[in-house]
Design a protein around this motif. Sequence first.
Motif, PDB file in Angstrom:
ATOM      1  N   PHE A 109       2.211   1.842   2.181  1.00 21.30           N
ATOM      2  CA  PHE A 109       2.476   0.878   3.020  1.00 21.30           C
ATOM      3  C   PHE A 109       3.149   1.427   4.407  1.00 21.30           C
ATOM      4  O   PHE A 109       3.882   2.404   3.969  1.00 21.30           O
ATOM      5  CB  PHE A 109       3.352  -0.172   2.582  1.00 21.30           C
ATOM      6  N   ALA A 128      -5.886  -1.095   1.840  1.00 21.14           N
ATOM      7  CA  ALA A 128      -5.443  -0.195   3.072  1.00 21.14           C
ATOM      8  C   ALA A 128      -6.531   0.204   3.893  1.00 21.14           C
ATOM      9  O   ALA A 128      -6.445   0.661   5.015  1.00 21.14           O
ATOM     10  CB  ALA A 128      -4.988   1.112   2.293  1.00 21.14           C
ATOM     11  N   ARG A 160      -7.476   4.039   8.681  1.00 26.25           N
ATOM     12  CA  ARG A 160      -7.169   3.273   7.576  1.00 26.25           C
ATOM     13  C   ARG A 160      -5.624   2.622   8.080  1.00 26.25           C
ATOM     14  O   ARG A 160      -4.956   3.119   9.032  1.00 26.25           O
ATOM     15  CB  ARG A 160      -7.131   3.943   6.148  1.00 26.25           C
ATOM     16  N   ARG A 161      -5.210   1.806   7.201  1.00 25.24           N
ATOM     17  CA  ARG A 161      -3.994   1.220   7.436  1.00 25.24           C
ATOM     18  C   ARG A 161      -3.843   0.625   9.029  1.00 25.24           C
ATOM     19  O   ARG A 161      -3.024   0.304   9.629  1.00 25.24           O
ATOM     20  CB  ARG A 161      -2.611   1.801   7.405  1.00 25.24           C
ATOM     21  N   TYR A 174       5.847  -5.805   5.130  1.00 26.78           N
ATOM     22  CA  TYR A 174       5.294  -5.210   3.741  1.00 26.78           C
ATOM     23  C   TYR A 174       5.744  -5.582   2.553  1.00 26.78           C
ATOM     24  O   TYR A 174       4.894  -5.587   1.491  1.00 26.78           O
ATOM     25  CB  TYR A 174       5.369  -3.670   4.129  1.00 26.78           C
ATOM     26  N   ASP A 219      -2.148  -1.881  -2.870  1.00 28.43           N
ATOM     27  CA  ASP A 219      -2.468  -1.105  -1.340  1.00 28.43           C
ATOM     28  C   ASP A 219      -2.261   0.383  -1.432  1.00 28.43           C
ATOM     29  O   ASP A 219      -2.316   0.993  -2.717  1.00 28.43           O
ATOM     30  CB  ASP A 219      -1.512  -1.783  -0.267  1.00 28.43           C
TER      31      ASP A 219
END
Length: 664
Positions: free
Chosen positions: A147, A79, A107-108, A219, A144
């Motif tokens: 998501f 992530a 992030r992400r 995802y 991760d």
Amino acid sequence: MSGKFAVGVDYYPEQWPEERWATDAALMRDAGFNVVRLAEFAWVKLEPALGEFDFDWLDRAIETLSAHGLEVILGTPTATMPAWVMAGDSSIYRMSSDGRAATFGHRRGYCPHHAGYRRHAERIVRAMASQYANHPAVIGWQIDNEFGDRSYSAVAQTAFQAWLERKYGSLEAMNEAWGAVFWSQTYTAWSEIPVPLDTGGPHNPGLALDFARFSSDGYVSFQREQLEIVRAACPNHFVTHNLMGFGYDQIDYFDLASDLDFVTWDNYPRMWWNVYAGDDAARAALGHATMRGLKRQNFWVMEQQAGAGGWQMVVPHPRPGELRLWAYQAIAHGADGIVFFRFRTARHGTEQYWHGLLEHDGTVGRRYLEAKQFGLELQRIGAQIAGSVAKSSVVLLHDYDSRFALQIQPNNPELQYATQFAHWYSALHRRNVGADISSSTDDLSAYSLVIAPLLHVVTPEAAANLEHFVQGGGTLVLTARSGVKDGSNAVVNEALPGLLRDLAGVRVTEYDSLIGSSNGLRFDPNTVLDAADVTVNIWCDLLEPSGADVLARYTGGFYAGAAAITRNQVGRGSVIYVGAIGDAALPETLLEWLLAAQTAAKLETNQLEITERWQGETRLRFYLNHSADPQSVALGGQATSLLTGDAVSGILKLEGYGVEILTD
Ligand code: GLA
């Protein structure tokens, strides 16, 4: 999931001096914790440069924690990618629907469809999995972290085109499904198909729903790639992901959960983004029930609120007792593991004000002590709770296709899927009627009452499943805006509620979207439902019954006197069609009546939350006082407190934010 109850904390050894680790581990042990989650944001420490791995520090951290009796869950760190990954290829960045690409520093930020990013992820996940496959302290993996978020980048566009080609096989079939001749949108090559950026204005609903599904699938497949690597290397470890409860609406969580060993989720009961209806307790309960329903099994909370949240702003602080109460509430709804987020409050970074169990300076305060009380209690009683199951006679159907379709076309500015769903759930919660949450194609035979709010997109399979349930003697509640769309997000080619019309015994002749106005509903005193008038302000279907009884009629406007709510007897069961949509008042009124009609339901209308879990034949009853004031409740008979071992009878008294667990 083992028979052991997991209690622990999310810990970031990379953010603190190594000399401190042993102190932290000792505090965790003293609090009764047995698990710790590590490393889900530590990519750059694990792979400081392409292909150069450094696991020494993590090995030492795990050694320290394990020496204090803690088992480890490792997060794959995908992530938060290192700057050097992004510097190499800016096409990795996710693009939001307004056409803006993410930039480095949060992030992400990655586009989940990006093959190059997935190869980076594969490399770090493979290295971690092989490093820790046989480590005696490691028990499982989180893939991760939370998501989410759709990507509209050029890479996503190409992947969308390929997804559509796989789905439809031919452009003709796709054009037909979308009705693409409208506004000359017929596509003559896959490469012509756009992603539904906001910049182009509202898109074809068929394209937009497929894009939502494609985004969710992206995802699911990214998770699957990582999961297969971990499973192959670490066959004895569990693999999970931390989901975001009912509130998150960009991924079909039934799909995402199907590949996991069990679901975990991140539970922050007091947050500013919990905007849908209900109080903190009802919202958290809805999150738990949603997560329990994804695989119809118990779950863990991988991040349980440990203090006031805050990035730029600070959220009101949990009151003394609430951290423990919320953790028990999660258990009361089916959690077999509670992991607090986070251990020590960060001194650096975006989450400086996201309060952990310890203060910024590492000292112990009331939050740690409260978590410690909880941890030590679970050390004693956890094994008696772990694996016990909730049993409900009521289920709500959660349908992501319908939720996505209503994101694309909400129909009315005040119509929100989550809010309407929460109105129905909250009305049950307020009465302490336990409810499950399932998909519209799950087996419903265990239930007597099925509530399907806003089942907008209806497939033949879902319609057949509902009919089977009703024929078997169940009661089904449908609402307005159900059966409106087919699987291609086209309006059905028949009168509403489409595939549910025969079942409902009713035809929608017209509808009125209320904007800045309202209408009244009068219940027919000659039917079983004799209630005060209710006002609605969002939607009115005008109903023509074909076999159904009328339970309520409109009081105003040009359709005063038209049927608004009906009940149709089908086989041994019945279908209530609720043609009007407003605020919480209508679900409240209808459930008061419906639950009284349900023999299985228990009506307890005090403010205490009461739930049950069953360990074989043994019933565990959870009593949760969500208010600051003491509360009491009459007990049916003699019981034993799981927390104290004392016999309890007569009146159970609970202090403000107090908790009790009783066995018969
Ligand atoms: C999420 C994340 C955590 C943390 C918390 C608080 O749940 O998974 O990493 O960011 O929110 O913001």
